[in-house]
Design an enzyme around this catalytic site. Sequence first.
Site: not given
Length: 441
Positions: A93, A147, A169-170, A200, A263, A283
């Site tokens: 990531r 994801n 998705c939360d 998103h 997003y 992030r």
Amino acid sequence: MEGFKVVIVGGGSSHTPGIIQSLIANLDRFPLKKLVLYDIDPDRLELVDTLCGSLIAKLDPECVYFTTTDPEKAYTDIDFAFAQIRQGGMEMREKDEKISLEFGVVGQETCGPGGMAYGLRSIPGVFQVIDDVRKYAPEAWIINYSNPAAIVAEATRRKYNNYKILNICDMPVAIMLSFAKMLGLEKYNDVDPVYFGLNHFGWWTHLYDKSGVDRMPELKEKIMKFGLAASHDKHHSDPSWRHTWENFKEILTDFPEYLPNTYLQYYLYAKESAEDMDPNYTRANMVMDGREKDMIEQAKLIRESGGKKEANLNLFNAFGDFIVDVACSIAYNNADRYLVIVENKGCIPQMPYDAMVEVPCYLRKWGPEPVTIGNIPQFQLGMMMQQVSSEKLIVDAYFEHSYQKALEAFTMNKTVPSAKVARKILDKMIEANKGYWPELH
């Protein structure tokens, strides 16, 4: 004891304690007969097992609980698989985010080139999970949180027709919790949303309370006056997320018709978003130095206390309640209404029939029944067509092993300024993802 048999796939995730916490809190309506944590990393499993000891003790004594790295043990005789895998872990990531930023493009885990890089890694991992579940528990429901949900959902649609697979998705839930609190309500599902978009990438058009009153006008007024109140869990309230909540008012000022998914900041203000990010500390670094470190330190204290100390699990509970609510609606054929990712099939007539859209759905034992949205305005339609094209092209690239399709996907994405930049990022991503991506020709 009657109850459900559940496996949490990616059981070593920092989100797992939150899911277990929600399962324990909801045992009255979703009793457990078996709970399994499955992961390919035994060290991460041991970490989460240690953290959740005090919670696991609250399970019915007859409930079978264990952790395993063996797919056969994990998936044999289960009703639900809650999947939340991260191919390549936080290290990959970090590369996704930093490679993008090197070229002045948004470095974000699900948006832009980083999201597409992650998507090409996630697809084979999610396929492996589905194949294993189908081998050992052919009729189990797979609730997939992995994801980037939009790309994963498009890929699972093509290969499995999403039979007994629900992609969720939360993020809309976290935003709706903020909406509810601002309206003096308690829970995210105290409001019934009308929403359309992609994962998103969407907009709320109405928010009805339980008496049927649309609270949207009141909420817009409050947001314009006070900004959007931050979500109420640690995951969504650290500095980078606080910045995201603050940007909500800016989007609403420029585009006041609907309430946006947070997003959208990365697409509407791609240049400014990239400029705001630190290319040396992204992030991924924040998560590694934040909740990941927290987990390790708490597990150490629990071990040192001989199990007497309890973990502060509120640190991790970002989305547990939503996954339990969704499972209940399917298990009992409740037809409760939630925002999930489904094949369009005409619910937004101007969008492709086979686009994976995020809309309200009634969740039944046989799956989701989407609400008809109807035609949407040209601005939102144009943005969605560009984004869904980018997502479909990256899934084409996966199945066809096509460099050309990957380049088209990167070029098409609204966060990328030109084809030249798209090619440079793609070439560097190929190098970084050796062993994870299919070979592109």
